[in-house]
Design a protein around this motif. Structure first.
Motif, PDB file in Angstrom:
ATOM      1  N   GLU A 271      -3.919  16.575   1.164  1.00 12.21           N
ATOM      2  CA  GLU A 271      -3.069  16.749   2.323  1.00 12.21           C
ATOM      3  C   GLU A 271      -1.611  16.868   1.902  1.00 12.21           C
ATOM      4  O   GLU A 271      -1.201  16.280   0.916  1.00 12.21           O
ATOM      5  N   GLU A 272      -0.867  17.625   2.653  1.00 13.23           N
ATOM      6  CA  GLU A 272       0.554  17.834   2.381  1.00 13.23           C
ATOM      7  C   GLU A 272       1.282  16.501   2.317  1.00 13.23           C
ATOM      8  O   GLU A 272       1.150  15.664   3.199  1.00 13.23           O
ATOM      9  N   GLY A 273       1.980  16.272   1.225  1.00 16.80           N
ATOM     10  CA  GLY A 273       2.795  15.078   1.092  1.00 16.80           C
ATOM     11  C   GLY A 273       2.045  13.834   0.649  1.00 16.80           C
ATOM     12  O   GLY A 273       2.634  12.772   0.593  1.00 16.80           O
ATOM     13  N   PHE A 274       0.754  13.946   0.363  1.00 12.58           N
ATOM     14  CA  PHE A 274       0.007  12.754  -0.063  1.00 12.58           C
ATOM     15  C   PHE A 274       0.467  12.366  -1.454  1.00 12.58           C
ATOM     16  O   PHE A 274       0.412  13.140  -2.385  1.00 12.58           O
ATOM     17  N   GLY A 275       0.929  11.150  -1.599  1.00  7.72           N
ATOM     18  CA  GLY A 275       1.488  10.725  -2.871  1.00  7.72           C
ATOM     19  C   GLY A 275       0.517  10.021  -3.779  1.00  7.72           C
ATOM     20  O   GLY A 275       0.652  10.050  -4.981  1.00  7.72           O
ATOM     21  N   GLY A 276      -0.486   9.387  -3.231  1.00  4.41           N
ATOM     22  CA  GLY A 276      -1.440   8.641  -4.036  1.00  4.41           C
ATOM     23  C   GLY A 276      -1.699   7.275  -3.444  1.00  4.41           C
ATOM     24  O   GLY A 276      -1.441   7.042  -2.278  1.00  4.41           O
ATOM     25  N   ILE A 277      -2.201   6.387  -4.264  1.00  4.12           N
ATOM     26  CA  ILE A 277      -2.467   5.032  -3.817  1.00  4.12           C
ATOM     27  C   ILE A 277      -1.668   4.060  -4.664  1.00  4.12           C
ATOM     28  O   ILE A 277      -1.129   4.430  -5.698  1.00  4.12           O
ATOM     29  N   GLN A 278      -1.620   2.824  -4.212  1.00  7.96           N
ATOM     30  CA  GLN A 278      -0.942   1.788  -4.974  1.00  7.96           C
ATOM     31  C   GLN A 278      -1.978   0.765  -5.436  1.00  7.96           C
ATOM     32  O   GLN A 278      -2.888   0.403  -4.696  1.00  7.96           O
ATOM     33  N   ILE A 279      -1.809   0.318  -6.653  1.00  8.22           N
ATOM     34  CA  ILE A 279      -2.666  -0.699  -7.232  1.00  8.22           C
ATOM     35  C   ILE A 279      -1.745  -1.776  -7.769  1.00  8.22           C
ATOM     36  O   ILE A 279      -0.694  -1.462  -8.352  1.00  8.22           O
ATOM     37  N   GLY A 280      -2.135  -3.023  -7.576  1.00  6.90           N
ATOM     38  CA  GLY A 280      -1.244  -4.054  -8.066  1.00  6.90           C
ATOM     39  C   GLY A 280      -1.817  -5.445  -8.009  1.00  6.90           C
ATOM     40  O   GLY A 280      -2.999  -5.650  -7.739  1.00  6.90           O
ATOM     41  N   LEU A 281      -0.942  -6.399  -8.273  1.00  7.02           N
ATOM     42  CA  LEU A 281      -1.287  -7.816  -8.290  1.00  7.02           C
ATOM     43  C   LEU A 281      -0.306  -8.573  -7.408  1.00  7.02           C
ATOM     44  O   LEU A 281       0.898  -8.340  -7.478  1.00  7.02           O
ATOM     45  N   ILE A 282      -0.849  -9.460  -6.574  1.00  6.77           N
ATOM     46  CA  ILE A 282      -0.035 -10.291  -5.693  1.00  6.77           C
ATOM     47  C   ILE A 282      -0.423 -11.749  -5.938  1.00  6.77           C
ATOM     48  O   ILE A 282      -1.615 -12.055  -6.018  1.00  6.77           O
ATOM     49  N   PRO A 283       0.563 -12.656  -6.017  1.00  8.36           N
ATOM     50  CA  PRO A 283       0.214 -14.073  -6.142  1.00  8.36           C
ATOM     51  C   PRO A 283      -0.673 -14.509  -4.975  1.00  8.36           C
ATOM     52  O   PRO A 283      -0.344 -14.279  -3.813  1.00  8.36           O
ATOM     53  N   TRP A 284      -1.808 -15.128  -5.293  1.00  5.64           N
ATOM     54  CA  TRP A 284      -2.804 -15.481  -4.276  1.00  5.64           C
ATOM     55  C   TRP A 284      -2.242 -16.431  -3.214  1.00  5.64           C
ATOM     56  O   TRP A 284      -2.485 -16.248  -2.019  1.00  5.64           O
ATOM     57  N   ASN A 285      -1.472 -17.431  -3.624  1.00  7.04           N
ATOM     58  CA  ASN A 285      -0.963 -18.415  -2.669  1.00  7.04           C
ATOM     59  C   ASN A 285      -0.032 -17.801  -1.635  1.00  7.04           C
ATOM     60  O   ASN A 285       0.109 -18.334  -0.541  1.00  7.04           O
ATOM     61  N   ASP A 286       0.626 -16.692  -1.975  1.00  9.83           N
ATOM     62  CA  ASP A 286       1.594 -16.073  -1.074  1.00  9.83           C
ATOM     63  C   ASP A 286       1.081 -14.763  -0.471  1.00  9.83           C
ATOM     64  O   ASP A 286       1.851 -14.041   0.153  1.00  9.83           O
ATOM     65  N   LEU A 287      -0.191 -14.478  -0.664  1.00  6.87           N
ATOM     66  CA  LEU A 287      -0.747 -13.189  -0.230  1.00  6.87           C
ATOM     67  C   LEU A 287      -0.485 -12.936   1.253  1.00  6.87           C
ATOM     68  O   LEU A 287       0.083 -11.910   1.625  1.00  6.87           O
TER      69      LEU A 287
END
Length: 190
Positions: free
Chosen positions: A13-29
């Motif tokens: 699709e026009e302008g689709f940039g991709g996805i994000q993958i990452g890590l978030i501290p569990w206690n503050d999710l």
């Protein structure tokens, strides 16, 4: 590492940039995620401005690209791995590998004791092998096929311990193992 994103229909699709993958501290999710949308206007994951936001690690993976990214974690604790598709595309295929390095390397902590056990098994096989060969050498008249078979079993056990020690050391050091070494180790176990 080595995250790849492709879409199943071949059209982007026009302008689709991709996805994000990452890590978030569990206690503050739940405090960090900006409910209810989760997504910012720019197509990225929307996070609240909290102190723990500096511990969040993210990488954007464009469609059709392979991204190798190392994420250094500077605070100890439990982290949640996340995958965010804040774009409009819903026909994606995602594949990849994630290696997590602990204080003792890439081998999980509950497997570290196996290295010690294998070291002791190798030492025991070497000692038994030396004693067995010495006994056979001192009594050459008793040297028969079953005695040689026992010596071969002792050597095989020592070889198995060596192969598994090398395999687990390789996994601990790099996070990966060679298929050949894995196959030889499993064959030695038979």
């Amino acid at each position: 590492e080595d995250i790849r994103v492709t879409n199943t229909w071949g059209s982007i699709e026009e302008g689709f940039g991709g996805i994000q993958i990452g890590l978030i501290p569990w206690n503050d999710l739940h405090q960090l995620l900006d409910d209810p949308s989760f997504c910012a206007d720019d197509g990225s994951l929307s996070l609240k401005e909290l102190e723990s936001k500096k511990e969040v690690r993210m990488v954007k993976v464009p469609i059709g690209k392979t991204v190798t990214q190392r994420m250094r974690i500077t605070a100890t604790g439990v982290y949640a791995a996340f995958l965010s598709n804040c774009e409009t595309s819903d026909d994606l295929q995602i594949s990849g590998r994630i290696f997590v390095k602990g204080v003792n390397g890439y081998l999980p902590d509950n497997r570290q004791g196996v290295l010690t056990l294998l070291g002791w098994c190798l030492a025991a096989h070497i000692i038994i092998g030396v004693v067995w060969v010495a006994l056979l050498a001192s009594n050459k008249k008793l040297l028969h096929e079953p005695h040689c078979a026992i010596a071969a079993c002792i050597a095989s056990g020592a070889g198995e311990a060596v192969c598994y020690l090398q395999l687990l050391s390789e996994i601990s050091g790099t996070g990966e193992s060679s298929a050949l070494l894995e196959g030889v180790s499993q064959t030695m176990s038979i």
